[in-house]
Design an enzyme around this catalytic site. Sequence first.
Site, PDB file in Angstrom:
ATOM      1  N   LYS A  87       0.806  -1.237   0.000  1.00  0.00           N
ATOM      2  CA  LYS A  87       0.000   0.000   0.000  1.00  0.00           C
ATOM      3  C   LYS A  87       0.830   1.273   0.000  1.00  0.00           C
ATOM      4  O   LYS A  87       0.360   2.341   0.398  1.00  0.00           O
ATOM      5  CB  LYS A  87      -1.028   0.040   1.148  1.00  0.00           C
ATOM      6  CG  LYS A  87      -1.879  -1.178   1.310  1.00  0.00           C
ATOM      7  CD  LYS A  87      -2.351  -1.785   0.023  1.00  0.00           C
ATOM      8  CE  LYS A  87      -3.441  -1.020  -0.666  1.00  0.00           C
ATOM      9  NZ  LYS A  87      -3.789  -1.708  -1.955  1.00  0.00           N
ATOM     10  N   SER A  88       2.050   1.160  -0.449  1.00  0.00           N
ATOM     11  CA  SER A  88       2.927   2.338  -0.486  1.00  0.00           C
ATOM     12  C   SER A  88       2.978   2.993  -1.862  1.00  0.00           C
ATOM     13  O   SER A  88       3.749   3.931  -2.069  1.00  0.00           O
ATOM     14  CB  SER A  88       4.357   1.935  -0.100  1.00  0.00           C
ATOM     15  OG  SER A  88       4.384   1.395   1.188  1.00  0.00           O
TER      16      SER A  88
ATOM     17  N   TRP B 233       1.264   1.965  -8.748  1.00  0.00           N
ATOM     18  CA  TRP B 233       1.578   3.233  -9.410  1.00  0.00           C
ATOM     19  C   TRP B 233       3.018   3.205  -9.932  1.00  0.00           C
ATOM     20  O   TRP B 233       3.275   3.453 -11.123  1.00  0.00           O
ATOM     21  CB  TRP B 233       1.362   4.359  -8.405  1.00  0.00           C
ATOM     22  CG  TRP B 233       1.552   5.748  -8.904  1.00  0.00           C
ATOM     23  CD1 TRP B 233       1.670   6.154 -10.213  1.00  0.00           C
ATOM     24  CD2 TRP B 233       1.634   6.933  -8.101  1.00  0.00           C
ATOM     25  NE1 TRP B 233       1.816   7.512 -10.264  1.00  0.00           N
ATOM     26  CE2 TRP B 233       1.797   8.015  -8.994  1.00  0.00           C
ATOM     27  CE3 TRP B 233       1.586   7.188  -6.729  1.00  0.00           C
ATOM     28  CZ2 TRP B 233       1.910   9.331  -8.534  1.00  0.00           C
ATOM     29  CZ3 TRP B 233       1.688   8.490  -6.276  1.00  0.00           C
ATOM     30  CH2 TRP B 233       1.854   9.550  -7.168  1.00  0.00           C
TER      31      TRP B 233
ATOM     32  N   LYS C 164       8.279  -6.902  -9.235  1.00  0.00           N
ATOM     33  CA  LYS C 164       7.692  -6.307  -8.021  1.00  0.00           C
ATOM     34  C   LYS C 164       7.863  -7.235  -6.827  1.00  0.00           C
ATOM     35  O   LYS C 164       7.771  -8.450  -6.964  1.00  0.00           O
ATOM     36  CB  LYS C 164       6.206  -6.065  -8.292  1.00  0.00           C
ATOM     37  CG  LYS C 164       5.329  -6.039  -7.066  1.00  0.00           C
ATOM     38  CD  LYS C 164       3.853  -6.021  -7.436  1.00  0.00           C
ATOM     39  CE  LYS C 164       2.996  -6.434  -6.260  1.00  0.00           C
ATOM     40  NZ  LYS C 164       1.567  -6.459  -6.574  1.00  0.00           N
TER      41      LYS C 164
ATOM     42  N   HIS D  49       7.185  -7.273  -2.221  1.00  0.00           N
ATOM     43  CA  HIS D  49       7.008  -6.600  -0.922  1.00  0.00           C
ATOM     44  C   HIS D  49       8.041  -7.121   0.080  1.00  0.00           C
ATOM     45  O   HIS D  49       8.012  -6.730   1.251  1.00  0.00           O
ATOM     46  CB  HIS D  49       5.611  -6.876  -0.359  1.00  0.00           C
ATOM     47  CG  HIS D  49       4.507  -6.252  -1.173  1.00  0.00           C
ATOM     48  ND1 HIS D  49       4.523  -4.947  -1.573  1.00  0.00           N
ATOM     49  CD2 HIS D  49       3.348  -6.777  -1.633  1.00  0.00           C
ATOM     50  CE1 HIS D  49       3.419  -4.690  -2.260  1.00  0.00           C
ATOM     51  NE2 HIS D  49       2.694  -5.779  -2.307  1.00  0.00           N
TER      52      HIS D  49
ATOM     53  N   MET E  68      -5.304   5.808 -14.192  1.00  0.00           N
ATOM     54  CA  MET E  68      -5.142   4.429 -13.701  1.00  0.00           C
ATOM     55  C   MET E  68      -6.449   3.914 -13.108  1.00  0.00           C
ATOM     56  O   MET E  68      -6.801   2.761 -13.287  1.00  0.00           O
ATOM     57  CB  MET E  68      -3.985   4.345 -12.704  1.00  0.00           C
ATOM     58  CG  MET E  68      -2.640   4.475 -13.410  1.00  0.00           C
ATOM     59  SD  MET E  68      -1.204   4.210 -12.358  1.00  0.00           S
ATOM     60  CE  MET E  68      -1.345   2.504 -11.878  1.00  0.00           C
TER      61      MET E  68
ATOM     62  N   ARG F  29      -8.230   3.925  -4.474  1.00  0.00           N
ATOM     63  CA  ARG F  29      -9.244   4.377  -3.526  1.00  0.00           C
ATOM     64  C   ARG F  29      -9.316   5.902  -3.527  1.00  0.00           C
ATOM     65  O   ARG F  29     -10.248   6.482  -4.037  1.00  0.00           O
ATOM     66  CB  ARG F  29      -8.879   3.830  -2.134  1.00  0.00           C
ATOM     67  CG  ARG F  29      -9.938   3.955  -1.089  1.00  0.00           C
ATOM     68  CD  ARG F  29      -9.393   3.437   0.236  1.00  0.00           C
ATOM     69  NE  ARG F  29      -8.192   4.135   0.636  1.00  0.00           N
ATOM     70  CZ  ARG F  29      -8.159   5.184   1.447  1.00  0.00           C
ATOM     71  NH1 ARG F  29      -9.261   5.638   1.977  1.00  0.00           N
ATOM     72  NH2 ARG F  29      -7.011   5.778   1.758  1.00  0.00           N
TER      73      ARG F  29
ATOM     74  N   GLY G  88      -5.989   7.881  -3.628  1.00  0.00           N
ATOM     75  CA  GLY G  88      -4.776   8.335  -4.313  1.00  0.00           C
ATOM     76  C   GLY G  88      -4.233   9.645  -3.739  1.00  0.00           C
ATOM     77  O   GLY G  88      -3.514  10.371  -4.407  1.00  0.00           O
TER      78      GLY G  88
HETATM   79  P1  A3P Z   1      -5.178   4.824  -1.214  1.00  0.00           P
HETATM   80  O1  A3P Z   1      -5.837   3.595  -0.696  1.00  0.00           O
HETATM   81  O2  A3P Z   1      -4.722   5.754  -0.115  1.00  0.00           O
HETATM   82  O3  A3P Z   1      -5.992   5.535  -2.229  1.00  0.00           O
HETATM   83  P2  A3P Z   1      -0.227  -0.284  -3.602  1.00  0.00           P
HETATM   84  O4  A3P Z   1      -0.242  -0.235  -5.093  1.00  0.00           O
HETATM   85  O5  A3P Z   1       1.126  -0.374  -3.001  1.00  0.00           O
HETATM   86  O6  A3P Z   1      -1.181  -1.305  -3.114  1.00  0.00           O
HETATM   87  O7  A3P Z   1      -0.757   1.140  -3.090  1.00  0.00           O
HETATM   88  C1  A3P Z   1      -2.104   1.484  -3.216  1.00  0.00           C
HETATM   89  C2  A3P Z   1      -2.267   2.965  -2.945  1.00  0.00           C
HETATM   90  O8  A3P Z   1      -1.702   3.724  -4.030  1.00  0.00           O
HETATM   91  C3  A3P Z   1      -3.753   3.335  -2.905  1.00  0.00           C
HETATM   92  O9  A3P Z   1      -3.834   4.388  -1.948  1.00  0.00           O
HETATM   93  C4  A3P Z   1      -3.994   3.813  -4.326  1.00  0.00           C
HETATM   94  O10 A3P Z   1      -5.124   4.630  -4.483  1.00  0.00           O
HETATM   95  C5  A3P Z   1      -2.698   4.599  -4.572  1.00  0.00           C
HETATM   96  N1  A3P Z   1      -2.445   4.812  -6.005  1.00  0.00           N
HETATM   97  C6  A3P Z   1      -2.461   3.892  -6.992  1.00  0.00           C
HETATM   98  N2  A3P Z   1      -2.196   4.473  -8.173  1.00  0.00           N
HETATM   99  C7  A3P Z   1      -2.013   5.781  -7.931  1.00  0.00           C
HETATM  100  C8  A3P Z   1      -1.708   6.913  -8.762  1.00  0.00           C
HETATM  101  N3  A3P Z   1      -1.557   6.785 -10.072  1.00  0.00           N
HETATM  102  N4  A3P Z   1      -1.584   8.113  -8.168  1.00  0.00           N
HETATM  103  C9  A3P Z   1      -1.745   8.242  -6.808  1.00  0.00           C
HETATM  104  N5  A3P Z   1      -2.029   7.218  -5.976  1.00  0.00           N
HETATM  105  C10 A3P Z   1      -2.163   6.007  -6.541  1.00  0.00           C
END
Ligand code: A3P
Length: 342
Positions: free
Chosen positions: A76-77, A81, A157, A159, A282, A303, A305
Site C-alpha cells: 500500500k505504499s 503506481w 515487483k 514486498h 489508472m 481508492r 490516491g
Molecule cells: P489509497 O488507498 O490511499 O488511495 P499499492 O499499489 O502499493 O497497493 O498502493 C495502493 C495505494 O496507491 C492506494 O492508496 C492507491 O489509491 C494509490 N495509487 C495507486 N495508483 C495511484 C496513482 N496513479 N496516483 C496516486 N495514488 C495512486
Amino acid sequence: MPSSGETTTLASGHVAVPLEEEDEKRIFRNFPTFTDGASRLNPGRWLLLKGFKDVADRIYNFKLRESDVVIVTFPKSGTTWSQEVVWSMLHDPDLKGAPRSPLMDRPPYLEMEVDQWPTEVKFFVPPLFQAMCPGGDASRGTVVQMLEVEKEPRVIKTHLPLSLLPRDTLDKAKVVYVARNPKDLVTSFYEFSRTIKRLQFQGSLAEFADHFMRDELRYCPYWEHLREAWQKRNHPNLHFIFFEDLKKDSVREYRKLAGFLGSKLSEEQLARVMEHTSFSSMKGRDEALGKSDQMNSEGSFFRSGQTGSWKQKLSHDLESKIDAWTKENVADFGSDFKYFIS
Ligand code: A3P
C-alpha cells in the site's frame, strides 16, 4: 491449525520459526479466510506466510540480470503506481500500445506463489503461467520460470524486505524503493484488507492499526522494512522515493526516476507517461486490474490516491498513537527522513 514448532534455516541465513498456535489465532482472528499458517523469519522478525520458507531459497538464489529493475515496497505504499510508471518509461514511453499483460501479472511478483491466501493447492499458480510457459512444470516455481521468458528490461515487483531478496540484488539490478507515511498506509491497507475478497478483514481500523504497530501484518515490521532501504539510500543502484513527493512534485520525481533508470525521455514522452499514470487514468483502468474478481463492490485498487486521507479516518487517539510509535522508530533515520509526522 497446529504449529509444528519446526524451524527452517534458509539460504539467506534467516531462520523461519512457525508462530505459536495462540499467537497465530490472535493475529489472524479477524481474517476469516486465513488457513495457511505463518512464520517469523529471524533476524528481522519478518512475518510471512508459512509457505514462504519453501520458496525463499529459490528467490534468494534467483539470478538477476543487470537490466532488471526491482520495485520494493511495503504493501500500500504506491506499488501499482510505481510499477506502471517504471514499465511505461522503459517499454512504452510513447504509449503506442506495447503489448501489456494485466498489470497484476506484469511484472511478475516475486513471492506471488505464497502471497495469495486462501489456497487449496500448496502454491498459487498465477493465471498467466501456462500462457507464458506452455508445458512448464509449476513445481519448479512459476514466478522464476515466468521471469525467464519476460521481456527485458524486466520490471519485478516485491514486498519482501531487501534482506530477503536475491543475494546480489543491489550489485546486479536497479532497485526502486517506495515509502509512504504510515498513517496513510495503514488507512489504505485497512480498506484494502476489508474489501478484498481473499482477506475480508473483520475488525475495526483501530484493531488493524494495532496489528500494524505490533508487527502483526504480513511483511512487518514496517520500520525495519524501511530502515533496510533507507540505509542504502545513497547506493548507486537504489532509488528511494516518497509517495508524498511523487504526489507533490510529480514532474521532478518522474524526471529523477527516469534518470535513475537511464531512460532518456523527451519532455513529450515524460508528459505522456505522467498522464497515463495519473490517478484518474489508472483508476479508469481499474477493471483491467481484475477489480471485479478480487474486490467486493466497495473496494478498489485506486481508492483516494491522496496524501493525508487518514485525516478523515483516524481518531485523534489513533493519530497520537501512530505519531508516538513513529517518533520512537525514526529517531536514527536522520533529518532528511520526512513526511512521517504531520
Ligand atoms: P489509497 O488507498 O490511499 O488511495 P499499492 O499499489 O502499493 O497497493 O498502493 C495502493 C495505494 O496507491 C492506494 O492508496 C492507491 O489509491 C494509490 N495509487 C495507486 N495508483 C495511484 C496513482 N496513479 N496516483 C496516486 N495514488 C495512486
